[in-house]
Scaffold this motif. Structure first.
Motif, PDB file in Angstrom:
ATOM      1  N   TYR A  69       0.967  -1.362   0.016  1.00  0.00           N
ATOM      2  CA  TYR A  69      -0.152   0.025   0.109  1.00  0.00           C
ATOM      3  C   TYR A  69       0.766   1.110   0.039  1.00  0.00           C
ATOM      4  CZ  TYR A  69       1.218   0.081   4.889  1.00  0.00           C
ATOM      5  OH  TYR A  69       1.920   0.072   6.186  1.00  0.00           O
ATOM      6  N   VAL A  70       0.417   2.197  -0.507  1.00  0.00           N
ATOM      7  CA  VAL A  70       0.970   3.607  -0.511  1.00  0.00           C
ATOM      8  C   VAL A  70       0.902   4.181   0.873  1.00  0.00           C
ATOM      9  CG1 VAL A  70       1.136   5.881  -1.370  1.00  0.00           C
ATOM     10  CG2 VAL A  70       0.668   4.226  -2.935  1.00  0.00           C
ATOM     11  N   LYS A  71       2.184   4.491   1.466  1.00  0.00           N
ATOM     12  CA  LYS A  71       2.243   4.865   2.775  1.00  0.00           C
ATOM     13  C   LYS A  71       1.166   6.044   3.273  1.00  0.00           C
ATOM     14  CE  LYS A  71       5.536   5.364   6.670  1.00  0.00           C
ATOM     15  NZ  LYS A  71       6.050   4.623   7.250  1.00  0.00           N
ATOM     16  N   ALA A  72       1.272   7.033   2.404  1.00  0.00           N
ATOM     17  CA  ALA A  72       0.446   7.958   2.448  1.00  0.00           C
ATOM     18  C   ALA A  72      -1.068   7.829   2.396  1.00  0.00           C
ATOM     19  CB  ALA A  72       1.070   9.185   1.704  1.00  0.00           C
ATOM     20  N   ALA A  73      -1.525   6.627   1.881  1.00  0.00           N
ATOM     21  CA  ALA A  73      -2.897   6.335   1.484  1.00  0.00           C
ATOM     22  C   ALA A  73      -3.660   6.652   2.638  1.00  0.00           C
ATOM     23  CB  ALA A  73      -3.011   5.174   0.875  1.00  0.00           C
ATOM     24  N   ASP A  74      -4.785   6.749   2.507  1.00  0.00           N
ATOM     25  CA  ASP A  74      -6.139   7.145   3.589  1.00  0.00           C
ATOM     26  C   ASP A  74      -6.098   5.394   4.024  1.00  0.00           C
ATOM     27  OD1 ASP A  74      -9.178   6.531   4.033  1.00  0.00           O
ATOM     28  OD2 ASP A  74      -8.689   8.706   4.607  1.00  0.00           O
ATOM     29  N   ARG A  75      -5.909   5.486   5.605  1.00  0.00           N
ATOM     30  CA  ARG A  75      -5.908   4.030   6.032  1.00  0.00           C
ATOM     31  C   ARG A  75      -7.348   3.296   5.997  1.00  0.00           C
ATOM     32  NH1 ARG A  75      -1.470   4.001   5.250  1.00  0.00           N
ATOM     33  NH2 ARG A  75       0.206   3.605   6.674  1.00  0.00           N
ATOM     34  N   GLU A  76      -8.483   4.300   6.114  1.00  0.00           N
ATOM     35  CA  GLU A  76      -9.788   3.690   6.069  1.00  0.00           C
ATOM     36  C   GLU A  76     -10.094   3.088   4.812  1.00  0.00           C
ATOM     37  OE1 GLU A  76     -12.939   6.296   7.196  1.00  0.00           O
ATOM     38  OE2 GLU A  76     -11.828   6.988   8.978  1.00  0.00           O
ATOM     39  N   GLU A  77      -9.477   3.472   3.674  1.00  0.00           N
ATOM     40  CA  GLU A  77      -9.552   2.848   2.396  1.00  0.00           C
ATOM     41  C   GLU A  77      -9.027   1.408   2.306  1.00  0.00           C
ATOM     42  OE1 GLU A  77      -8.726   5.580  -1.100  1.00  0.00           O
ATOM     43  OE2 GLU A  77      -9.848   7.214  -0.050  1.00  0.00           O
ATOM     44  N   GLU A  78      -7.656   1.715   2.908  1.00  0.00           N
ATOM     45  CA  GLU A  78      -6.627   0.661   2.880  1.00  0.00           C
ATOM     46  C   GLU A  78      -7.405  -0.451   4.029  1.00  0.00           C
ATOM     47  OE1 GLU A  78      -4.246  -0.049   1.106  1.00  0.00           O
ATOM     48  OE2 GLU A  78      -4.345   1.915   0.245  1.00  0.00           O
ATOM     49  N   VAL A  79      -8.124  -0.267   4.960  1.00  0.00           N
ATOM     50  CA  VAL A  79      -8.601  -1.303   5.834  1.00  0.00           C
ATOM     51  C   VAL A  79      -9.719  -1.724   4.915  1.00  0.00           C
ATOM     52  CG1 VAL A  79     -10.245  -1.386   7.758  1.00  0.00           C
ATOM     53  CG2 VAL A  79      -8.250  -0.166   7.847  1.00  0.00           C
ATOM     54  N   HIS A 109      -5.757   1.612  13.581  1.00  0.00           N
ATOM     55  CA  HIS A 109      -6.764   1.336  12.963  1.00  0.00           C
ATOM     56  C   HIS A 109      -6.826  -0.406  13.502  1.00  0.00           C
ATOM     57  CE1 HIS A 109      -7.110   4.884  10.681  1.00  0.00           C
ATOM     58  NE2 HIS A 109      -5.741   4.610  10.562  1.00  0.00           N
ATOM     59  N   GLU A 110      -6.362  -1.007  14.416  1.00  0.00           N
ATOM     60  CA  GLU A 110      -6.381  -2.286  14.637  1.00  0.00           C
ATOM     61  C   GLU A 110      -7.741  -2.882  15.059  1.00  0.00           C
ATOM     62  OE1 GLU A 110      -3.804  -5.089  17.755  1.00  0.00           O
ATOM     63  OE2 GLU A 110      -3.698  -2.874  18.072  1.00  0.00           O
ATOM     64  N   GLN A 111      -8.628  -2.062  15.561  1.00  0.00           N
ATOM     65  CA  GLN A 111      -9.670  -2.443  15.977  1.00  0.00           C
ATOM     66  C   GLN A 111     -10.683  -2.431  14.903  1.00  0.00           C
ATOM     67  OE1 GLN A 111     -10.948  -3.210  19.189  1.00  0.00           O
ATOM     68  NE2 GLN A 111      -8.668  -2.772  19.622  1.00  0.00           N
ATOM     69  N   ALA A 112     -10.498  -1.831  13.613  1.00  0.00           N
ATOM     70  CA  ALA A 112     -11.181  -1.944  12.606  1.00  0.00           C
ATOM     71  C   ALA A 112     -10.858  -3.254  11.622  1.00  0.00           C
ATOM     72  CB  ALA A 112     -11.192  -0.747  11.624  1.00  0.00           C
ATOM     73  N   LEU A 113      -9.734  -3.889  11.811  1.00  0.00           N
ATOM     74  CA  LEU A 113      -9.196  -4.754  10.984  1.00  0.00           C
ATOM     75  C   LEU A 113      -9.836  -6.280  11.344  1.00  0.00           C
ATOM     76  CD1 LEU A 113      -5.592  -4.221  11.067  1.00  0.00           C
ATOM     77  CD2 LEU A 113      -6.971  -3.747   9.160  1.00  0.00           C
ATOM     78  N   ASP A 114     -10.420  -6.946  10.523  1.00  0.00           N
ATOM     79  CA  ASP A 114     -10.941  -8.455  10.399  1.00  0.00           C
ATOM     80  C   ASP A 114      -9.854  -9.429  10.543  1.00  0.00           C
ATOM     81  OD1 ASP A 114     -13.506  -7.325  10.489  1.00  0.00           O
ATOM     82  OD2 ASP A 114     -13.727  -7.898   8.284  1.00  0.00           O
TER      83      ASP A 114
END
Length: 152
Positions: A69-79, A109-114
């Motif tokens: 993933y691109v480091k600067a990318a939006d983490r919610e999109e990456e999740v 974002h750990e809590q949002a990960l499955d």
């Protein structure tokens, strides 16, 4: 087991025993000259750690291709993208899903990960072939293996 033909064939014969999947999360970024070397090193170190974990836990674990993933990318999109990977993974019987990273930004974002996030505070640079680095990697692999085993 790795994501290659021979290992997948072996998995299909013994899938009832292989209940854990490991997804390496590796950032990619070309902006900022000062970060290039650090990011490249973390890519190599994460790959080595993932491969060593796969060796250590052979017979119970499957190592997926690297999730870049691109480091600067939006983490919610990456999740959300990671969730699509996990939905695909769950087509097989993998009750234990681990995501391996050296990037501390995933902790928010750990809590949002499955899946279970395995964040390792790795080194920022070094020689992957040095004795010191081999000891560091061995120590990390032993500790993470023990943690993964505690989920079984």
């Amino acid at each position: 087991m790795k994501w290659k033909k021979a290992d997948v064939a072996q998995y299909l014969e013994a899938k009832e025993y292989i209940d854990t999947i490991l997804i390496p999360l590796i950032p990619y970024q070309m902006t900022g000259d000062t970060e290039l070397e650090k990011n490249a090193f973390q890519n190599e170190l994460t790959s080595v750690l993932a491969n060593e974990l796969e060796k250590e836990l052979t017979g119970r674990i499957m190592l997926t291709p690297t999730y870049n993933y691109v480091k600067a990318a939006d983490r919610e999109e990456e999740v959300n993208r990671i969730h699509s990977w996990i939905e695909e993974i769950q087509q097989q019987p993998f009750p234990h899903i681990f995501l391996l990273t050296l990037d501390s930004s995933w902790k928010k974002h750990e809590q949002a990960l499955d899946g279970t996030l395995l964040w390792l505070p790795g080194m920022k640079s070094g020689d992957l072939h040095s004795a010191e680095m081999h000891r560091f990697i061995r120590d990390q692999v032993e500790q993470v293996s023990e943690l993964i085993r505690s989920y079984w």
